[in-house]
Design a protein around this motif. Sequence first.
Motif: not given
Length: 197
Positions: A1-24
């Motif tokens: 699975m390939e995951h491009e690493v890039r600067t976050a765009r405005g539309g990406d920001l709302a989903g970051l808390a969910e990523i953090e919580n799932s990892g925690d």
Amino acid sequence: MEHEVRTARGGDLAGLAEIENSGDAMFGEIGIVFPPGPTVAEQMIGRGAEIVVAGDPPVGFAAVEEVDGAAHLEQISVRGDLVGRGIGVLLLDEVKARAAAAGRPGVSLLTFRDVPWNGPWYARHGFAELPRERWGPGIRSYWDAEIEAACTNWGRGSSCGRRSGAPVKDLQCKGGNPGRSADVWPMDVRRVDEGER
């Protein structure tokens, strides 16, 4: 699975808390419970930190700001169901590359010393404990905030830590209540310098 690493765009920001919580959730499995409140992602977005993401839509992120002239990695999180697939390495490599390109002297972070996916993981990627005599005022401030937050949260029955950081070894809470060793996870300040990246 390939995951491009890039600067976050405005539309990406709302989903970051969910990523953090799932990892925690991994921390809960070893007895580290973060108190409720805004996620590190939400705090860092509010402070205008640089946010780098992996994937579209994002499945991981790194939040970085400048502290004492160095890039400071405040948080790196990968979606819980994708941990262990190299996404965190992609993000960390990007943070180090951007720091080098910007002429930063290194990348600093605060981490749990003994949690396998924290201190030992960063050590495998070139980070070493930063001796206290090399701490600048910004790192000292971060450290002091960790201690203060741990003391504040101790009374609420949390695992002696704050949402955006780690508990402290030999913690002495205000009022003279020592942290119990069974509940305290040692923490380090770590840094990888320019020549070691």
